[in-house]
Design a protein around this motif. Structure first.
Motif, PDB file in Angstrom:
ATOM      1  N   GLU A  69     -22.036   0.093 -11.163  1.00 56.68           N
ATOM      2  CA  GLU A  69     -21.572   1.135 -12.073  1.00 56.68           C
ATOM      3  C   GLU A  69     -20.778   0.552 -13.330  1.00 56.68           C
ATOM      4  O   GLU A  69     -20.382   0.735 -14.487  1.00 56.68           O
ATOM      5  CB  GLU A  69     -20.644   1.997 -11.367  1.00 56.68           C
ATOM      6  CG  GLU A  69     -21.004   2.855 -10.293  1.00 56.68           C
ATOM      7  CD  GLU A  69     -19.594   3.196  -9.846  1.00 56.68           C
ATOM      8  OE1 GLU A  69     -18.810   3.215  -9.807  1.00 56.68           O
ATOM      9  OE2 GLU A  69     -19.624   4.024  -8.506  1.00 56.68           O
ATOM     10  N   GLY A  70     -21.261  -0.661 -13.207  1.00 56.22           N
ATOM     11  CA  GLY A  70     -20.763  -1.649 -14.917  1.00 56.22           C
ATOM     12  C   GLY A  70     -19.856  -2.607 -14.766  1.00 56.22           C
ATOM     13  O   GLY A  70     -19.482  -3.592 -15.668  1.00 56.22           O
ATOM     14  N   TRP A  71     -19.399  -2.627 -12.995  1.00 53.20           N
ATOM     15  CA  TRP A  71     -17.780  -3.448 -12.860  1.00 53.20           C
ATOM     16  C   TRP A  71     -18.870  -5.077 -12.918  1.00 53.20           C
ATOM     17  O   TRP A  71     -19.830  -4.976 -12.393  1.00 53.20           O
ATOM     18  CB  TRP A  71     -17.591  -3.058 -12.016  1.00 53.20           C
ATOM     19  CG  TRP A  71     -16.682  -2.002 -12.476  1.00 53.20           C
ATOM     20  CD1 TRP A  71     -17.107  -0.639 -12.064  1.00 53.20           C
ATOM     21  CD2 TRP A  71     -15.528  -1.773 -12.859  1.00 53.20           C
ATOM     22  NE1 TRP A  71     -16.353   0.293 -12.288  1.00 53.20           N
ATOM     23  CE2 TRP A  71     -14.798  -0.164 -12.736  1.00 53.20           C
ATOM     24  CE3 TRP A  71     -14.166  -2.530 -13.032  1.00 53.20           C
ATOM     25  CZ2 TRP A  71     -13.841   0.404 -13.033  1.00 53.20           C
ATOM     26  CZ3 TRP A  71     -12.994  -2.177 -13.739  1.00 53.20           C
ATOM     27  CH2 TRP A  71     -12.881  -0.097 -13.665  1.00 53.20           C
ATOM     28  N   HIS A  72     -17.934  -5.969 -12.928  1.00 48.65           N
ATOM     29  CA  HIS A  72     -18.655  -7.298 -13.239  1.00 48.65           C
ATOM     30  C   HIS A  72     -17.706  -7.909 -11.685  1.00 48.65           C
ATOM     31  O   HIS A  72     -18.805  -8.781 -11.325  1.00 48.65           O
ATOM     32  CB  HIS A  72     -17.551  -7.947 -13.906  1.00 48.65           C
ATOM     33  CG  HIS A  72     -17.931  -7.597 -15.444  1.00 48.65           C
ATOM     34  ND1 HIS A  72     -16.965  -7.632 -16.574  1.00 48.65           N
ATOM     35  CD2 HIS A  72     -19.830  -8.162 -16.276  1.00 48.65           C
ATOM     36  CE1 HIS A  72     -17.687  -7.277 -18.204  1.00 48.65           C
ATOM     37  NE2 HIS A  72     -19.411  -7.315 -17.107  1.00 48.65           N
ATOM     38  N   GLY A  73     -16.733  -7.234 -11.167  1.00 51.18           N
ATOM     39  CA  GLY A  73     -16.276  -7.427 -10.456  1.00 51.18           C
ATOM     40  C   GLY A  73     -16.038  -6.701  -9.244  1.00 51.18           C
ATOM     41  O   GLY A  73     -15.358  -5.346  -9.948  1.00 51.18           O
ATOM     42  N   ALA A  74     -15.319  -6.657  -7.772  1.00 56.04           N
ATOM     43  CA  ALA A  74     -14.422  -5.486  -7.439  1.00 56.04           C
ATOM     44  C   ALA A  74     -14.197  -6.821  -5.995  1.00 56.04           C
ATOM     45  O   ALA A  74     -14.620  -6.825  -5.622  1.00 56.04           O
ATOM     46  CB  ALA A  74     -15.795  -4.626  -6.898  1.00 56.04           C
ATOM     47  N   VAL A  75     -13.013  -6.283  -6.159  1.00 52.64           N
ATOM     48  CA  VAL A  75     -12.036  -6.936  -4.536  1.00 52.64           C
ATOM     49  C   VAL A  75     -11.324  -5.577  -4.393  1.00 52.64           C
ATOM     50  O   VAL A  75     -10.859  -4.209  -4.379  1.00 52.64           O
ATOM     51  CB  VAL A  75     -10.366  -7.860  -5.323  1.00 52.64           C
ATOM     52  CG1 VAL A  75     -11.526  -8.350  -5.960  1.00 52.64           C
ATOM     53  CG2 VAL A  75      -9.540  -6.448  -5.822  1.00 52.64           C
ATOM     54  N   PRO A  76     -11.019  -5.773  -2.660  1.00 57.32           N
ATOM     55  CA  PRO A  76     -10.739  -4.626  -1.743  1.00 57.32           C
ATOM     56  C   PRO A  76      -9.150  -5.389  -2.046  1.00 57.32           C
ATOM     57  O   PRO A  76      -8.383  -6.247  -1.342  1.00 57.32           O
ATOM     58  CB  PRO A  76     -12.028  -4.947  -0.535  1.00 57.32           C
ATOM     59  CG  PRO A  76     -12.033  -6.487  -0.712  1.00 57.32           C
ATOM     60  CD  PRO A  76     -11.385  -6.661  -2.024  1.00 57.32           C
ATOM     61  N   ALA A  77      -8.436  -3.722  -1.717  1.00 62.76           N
ATOM     62  CA  ALA A  77      -7.058  -4.227  -2.005  1.00 62.76           C
ATOM     63  C   ALA A  77      -5.882  -3.457  -1.115  1.00 62.76           C
ATOM     64  O   ALA A  77      -6.500  -2.479  -0.715  1.00 62.76           O
ATOM     65  CB  ALA A  77      -6.333  -4.515  -3.468  1.00 62.76           C
ATOM     66  N   LEU A  78      -4.704  -3.548  -0.605  1.00 61.11           N
ATOM     67  CA  LEU A  78      -3.908  -2.655   0.245  1.00 61.11           C
ATOM     68  C   LEU A  78      -3.047  -3.099  -0.455  1.00 61.11           C
ATOM     69  O   LEU A  78      -2.156  -3.903  -1.711  1.00 61.11           O
ATOM     70  CB  LEU A  78      -3.588  -3.665   1.450  1.00 61.11           C
ATOM     71  CG  LEU A  78      -4.454  -3.746   2.326  1.00 61.11           C
ATOM     72  CD1 LEU A  78      -4.293  -3.769   3.477  1.00 61.11           C
ATOM     73  CD2 LEU A  78      -4.902  -2.128   2.795  1.00 61.11           C
ATOM     74  N   PRO A  79      -1.669  -1.534  -0.514  1.00 57.61           N
ATOM     75  CA  PRO A  79      -1.112  -0.810  -1.655  1.00 57.61           C
ATOM     76  C   PRO A  79       0.303  -2.288  -1.150  1.00 57.61           C
ATOM     77  O   PRO A  79       0.423  -2.486   0.693  1.00 57.61           O
ATOM     78  CB  PRO A  79      -0.394  -0.247  -1.459  1.00 57.61           C
ATOM     79  CG  PRO A  79      -1.598   1.058  -0.585  1.00 57.61           C
ATOM     80  CD  PRO A  79      -2.287  -0.399   0.099  1.00 57.61           C
ATOM     81  N   MET A  80       1.162  -2.502  -1.569  1.00 58.63           N
ATOM     82  CA  MET A  80       2.257  -4.113  -0.781  1.00 58.63           C
ATOM     83  C   MET A  80       3.086  -2.254  -0.064  1.00 58.63           C
ATOM     84  O   MET A  80       4.016  -1.440  -0.407  1.00 58.63           O
ATOM     85  CB  MET A  80       2.629  -4.230  -2.447  1.00 58.63           C
ATOM     86  CG  MET A  80       2.587  -4.909  -3.487  1.00 58.63           C
ATOM     87  SD  MET A  80       1.815  -6.350  -3.246  1.00 58.63           S
ATOM     88  CE  MET A  80       3.748  -7.642  -2.846  1.00 58.63           C
ATOM     89  N   ALA A  81       3.148  -3.085   1.214  1.00 54.29           N
ATOM     90  CA  ALA A  81       3.964  -2.334   2.234  1.00 54.29           C
ATOM     91  C   ALA A  81       6.363  -2.749   1.917  1.00 54.29           C
ATOM     92  O   ALA A  81       6.839  -1.965   2.521  1.00 54.29           O
ATOM     93  CB  ALA A  81       3.353  -2.835   3.837  1.00 54.29           C
ATOM     94  N   ASP A  82       6.138  -3.886   1.460  1.00 53.80           N
ATOM     95  CA  ASP A  82       7.908  -4.005   1.449  1.00 53.80           C
ATOM     96  C   ASP A  82       7.740  -4.366  -0.107  1.00 53.80           C
ATOM     97  O   ASP A  82       7.746  -3.859  -0.579  1.00 53.80           O
ATOM     98  CB  ASP A  82       7.415  -5.816   2.154  1.00 53.80           C
ATOM     99  CG  ASP A  82       7.176  -6.583   3.655  1.00 53.80           C
ATOM    100  OD1 ASP A  82       7.434  -5.496   4.874  1.00 53.80           O
ATOM    101  OD2 ASP A  82       6.435  -6.603   3.718  1.00 53.80           O
ATOM    102  N   THR A  83       9.097  -3.917  -0.155  1.00 55.60           N
ATOM    103  CA  THR A  83       9.951  -4.122  -1.075  1.00 55.60           C
ATOM    104  C   THR A  83       9.853  -6.047  -1.964  1.00 55.60           C
ATOM    105  O   THR A  83       9.415  -6.163  -1.670  1.00 55.60           O
ATOM    106  CB  THR A  83      11.062  -3.479  -1.413  1.00 55.60           C
ATOM    107  OG1 THR A  83      11.398  -2.638  -0.731  1.00 55.60           O
ATOM    108  CG2 THR A  83      12.154  -4.061  -2.444  1.00 55.60           C
TER     109      THR A  83
END
Ligand code: CTP
Ligand code: MG
Length: 223
Positions: A125-139
């Motif tokens: 779709e035109g992106w140069h790269g892609a990363v998998p990521a998770l939201p930060m659980a901790d403060t």
């Protein structure tokens, strides 16, 4: 489109503190490296694999690939002093006609097809790269020594994992610049003004860093 996987397995595993590199630590009954090798090999998205290992471990890595039937492994190269150096050494083995390079940490053994598909899709779709990521659980706190300086708004922060996918030429160019201190490949592409998409990560992609992480991943394997 040809997808080459680069498996970064050349770290020493200082924090594990074993008598051998992290990639060859025992994960249940096999060397850790067997798991990501087998899984990348089994992926319908991956055409070929290059693995970077510590100096002296090239032959054991090839033998291990043969043992687990990972026929897509075309080379085991000697890694470098940093992760980026190791990735660069492996990328040098990737032929010019490869369209996409998927970079994965061997220290995240439980890679699967679903996350590979998620990081590959944005490249179409035109992106140069892609990363998998998770939201930060901790403060999240910013600190100076032993003192808390501030609490950081985590609403627009995520923790990036691998596998990370890149257009091959974009990754090659990014690796040609200053790579000192880079802990992932996306940061190099970002620094070169590449557009990197973020897709949902996977809790099973935990990175084996400290000794008890080996038990955690082993228990996930069993489950
Ligand atoms: N890596 C690499 N070459 C290096 C350093 C790291 O290929 N010179 C790889 C590791 O093998 C791992 C991934 O990059 O799969 C993430 O690195 P990390 O978890 O830090 O592993 P190590 O560097 O081996 O561990 P430590 O920092 O505790 O020594
Ligand atoms: Mg390290």
């Amino acid at each position: 489109m040809t997808v080459w996987a680069v498996l970064a397995a050349a770290g020493s595993g200082e924090r594990l503190g074993l008598d051998r590199p992290k990639a060859f630590a025992n994960l249940r009954v096999r060397p850790l490296l067997a798991e990501p090798l087998e899984r990348l090999d089994a992926s319908g998205w991956v055409d070929a694999i290059v693995v970077a290992v510590p100096a002296g471990w090239e032959e054991p890595a090839i033998l291990l690939a043969e043992e687990v039937g990972a026929g897509k492994v075309v080379a085991a190269v000697t890694g470098g002093a940093t992760r980026a150096d190791s990735v660069r050494a492996a990328v040098e083995e990737v032929p010019d006609d490869a369209a996409i390079i998927l970079v994965h940490d061997a220290a995240r053994p439980l890679v699967d097809d679903a996350v590979i598909e998620r990081v590959l899709r944005p490249l179409a779709e035109g992106w140069h790269g892609a990363v998998p990521a998770l939201p930060m659980a901790d403060t999240v706190k910013r600190i100076r020594g032993t003192e808390v300086v501030e609490t950081v708004d985590r609403s627009d922060l995520v923790a990036a994992q691998t596998p990370q996918a890149f257009l091959a030429d974009v990754l090659r160019t990014a690796l040609g610049g200053d790579v000192a201190g880079a802990t992932d490949c996306a940061s190099l592409v970002e620094a070169a003004d590449g557009r990197v998409a973020v897709v949902p990560g996977d809790r099973r992609l935990v990175k084996v860093t400290e000794p008890d992480d080996l038990e955690l991943v082993a228990s996930m394997l069993a489950g």
